[in-house]
Design a protein around this motif. Sequence first.
Motif, PDB file in Angstrom:
ATOM      1  N   SER A 125      -9.232  14.929   2.884  1.00 47.44           N
ATOM      2  CA  SER A 125      -9.171  13.607   3.987  1.00 47.44           C
ATOM      3  C   SER A 125     -10.093  13.321   4.388  1.00 47.44           C
ATOM      4  N   SER A 154       1.081  -1.280  -0.092  1.00 50.63           N
ATOM      5  CA  SER A 154      -0.032   0.015   0.241  1.00 50.63           C
ATOM      6  C   SER A 154       1.139   1.208   0.125  1.00 50.63           C
ATOM      7  N   THR A 155       0.501   2.146  -0.551  1.00 49.02           N
ATOM      8  CA  THR A 155       0.957   3.658  -0.721  1.00 49.02           C
ATOM      9  C   THR A 155       0.334   4.705   0.431  1.00 49.02           C
ATOM     10  N   ASP A 156      -0.846   4.164   1.363  1.00 52.24           N
ATOM     11  CA  ASP A 156      -1.380   4.838   1.825  1.00 52.24           C
ATOM     12  C   ASP A 156      -0.755   5.759   3.006  1.00 52.24           C
ATOM     13  N   TYR A 187     -10.467  11.108   7.079  1.00 55.17           N
ATOM     14  CA  TYR A 187     -10.146  10.528   8.426  1.00 55.17           C
ATOM     15  C   TYR A 187     -10.308  11.403   9.420  1.00 55.17           C
ATOM     16  N   HIS A 209      -0.839   1.481   8.429  1.00 54.18           N
ATOM     17  CA  HIS A 209      -2.213   2.004   8.060  1.00 54.18           C
ATOM     18  C   HIS A 209      -2.734   2.597   9.804  1.00 54.18           C
ATOM     19  N   TRP A 232      -5.272  10.555  -4.849  1.00 60.23           N
ATOM     20  CA  TRP A 232      -5.444  11.032  -3.613  1.00 60.23           C
ATOM     21  C   TRP A 232      -4.650  12.384  -3.475  1.00 60.23           C
ATOM     22  N   ASN A 263     -13.268   8.001  -1.870  1.00 63.72           N
ATOM     23  CA  ASN A 263     -12.800   7.123  -2.517  1.00 63.72           C
ATOM     24  C   ASN A 263     -13.723   6.316  -3.336  1.00 63.72           C
ATOM     25  N   ALA A 299       1.906  11.329  -2.649  1.00 60.03           N
ATOM     26  CA  ALA A 299       0.525  11.033  -2.603  1.00 60.03           C
ATOM     27  C   ALA A 299       0.278  10.276  -3.816  1.00 60.03           C
ATOM     28  N   THR A 354       0.023   8.858   1.471  1.00 66.27           N
ATOM     29  CA  THR A 354      -1.097  10.002   1.585  1.00 66.27           C
ATOM     30  C   THR A 354      -1.192  10.355   2.891  1.00 66.27           C
ATOM     31  N   TYR A 355      -1.294   9.692   3.937  1.00 62.02           N
ATOM     32  CA  TYR A 355      -1.496  10.272   5.211  1.00 62.02           C
ATOM     33  C   TYR A 355      -0.554  11.476   5.388  1.00 62.02           C
ATOM     34  N   LYS A 370     -10.670   6.751  12.631  1.00 62.49           N
ATOM     35  CA  LYS A 370     -11.307   6.255  11.334  1.00 62.49           C
ATOM     36  C   LYS A 370     -12.735   6.015  11.881  1.00 62.49           C
TER      37      LYS A 370
END
Length: 469
Positions: free
Chosen positions: A133, A89-91, A135, A209, A128, A303, A124, A94-95, A244
């Motif tokens: 965001s 994942s590349t999240d 979150y 994550h 994204w 998303n 990111a 992005t965060y 979340k």
Amino acid sequence: MIFIGKSAAVGLGGSVLVSLGAFGAGATLRHGPVPSGHGRMLATAVLYLGLALMLTAWVRLGRLASAREVVRAAWLWCVPLLCAPPLFSTDLYTYLAQGAVAHAGLDPYTHVPAEVPGPVTDNAAGGWSHLSSPYGPLHILIVKSVLAVTGENLVLGTFLTRLAMVAGLASLCAALPVLCRYLGARPEQALWLTVANPLLVLCVVSGGHNDLLMIGLLAAGTALVLTEAPKTGFALVALAAAVKIPAAVALPFLVWVWAARRPGTRGFLSVSASAVSIVVFTFGLCTVVAGVDLGWIRALSGNSWLEPWLSIPTALGKIVRAVLPGFGDAVAVCRIAGWVALAGLVTWLWWRSRAGGATAVRGAAVALLAAVVLAPVAFPWYFAWPLVLGAAAAWPGWCVAVAAAASTWLVVSTHPDGATLLPPWGFGVLLVVSAGVGVLSRRGPGDHRLSPGTRQRFGRRPGEAPLSA
């Protein structure tokens, strides 16, 4: 003891190999030094060799390990991964990009990373960069605070962000044995199925994550609600939702747990009012401290442009669209139907959980599973949500085998860089490996459960079924 030591050591060796391979095959920085051609192939081979060792060690660990040994092995396996690029994942990037928006003094719920160009936001992934965001305020506060310390140093930023999320792993290690006393599973098996699970170690911990912090707070809060500290428990679950929002699914179920100690309509209303007050205060405090508002609610559907196959409504919509090309809105229609089904199912589960105690916690676990598969978008690490509560319940051996096989499939169903699809032959190998892990993890009926002499039945109303029922 020697057997268990060898399992932990083999897993540690696999983790080191996976971490080394991640520098060439993982989710590396966009402008960082990355090998190509034969170098990338070699890194990928090293990574998958390490993955095979970790899977082998995990299966062996689950047979004879004590709870303490499982926890020790899980931490050993996580340490090398925290120092390597994220996997699957590349999240994490992005965060940090969304945190850069907040750190720049902009509202991350109305502004997007593309508006704050720089090394942090450049990483990111894909669309994204142009999305706000989704979150909660506690997540924003964490990533904003990390960037206040690290500035534009992405390597240090990813490391500190993962350290913050790993607090959830510590919470899980402490909370799961408590949950097992109420729900009936053996602590060592529940810990093996969660904290040492490659799905958690390789996907959630390595990927950085925020789900890890969410489920850690959720498990700790649930344990406290069960153990005569409901106010603190609800505050922790509210913090989980402030990271979340899916954690909020468990809140109505936990009201039944608390209300079981105050029978009658008046007791239920009093508990409900107290629970709502605690959640609103806690969530509001996080919002004020983070310096944001409730704009994340508008961004929750950000998303929806993604169409992963793990979501049942999305998968059905894609199939209908392929069979009936003229039905262009098939995915949207199926997703609406999925929301309706989810609302109905969660309401039904909630009403059936009114006995409180273990029944309500099991209902919350099933509701979280429904939230994963019936929501418009689902990713492999989302399945950790129901797993942390569900693993504390007594499972027959075949269920453990299915969970082990499914966890393996979810981990390796994506290329390690988090962006590339596996080739067709890769899915064939994946099915064989996942089935093998499931077979090797098979346990006899009942050995996931606490022995009758050690099981404790807390928080039950008179007449509620025993925890083993």
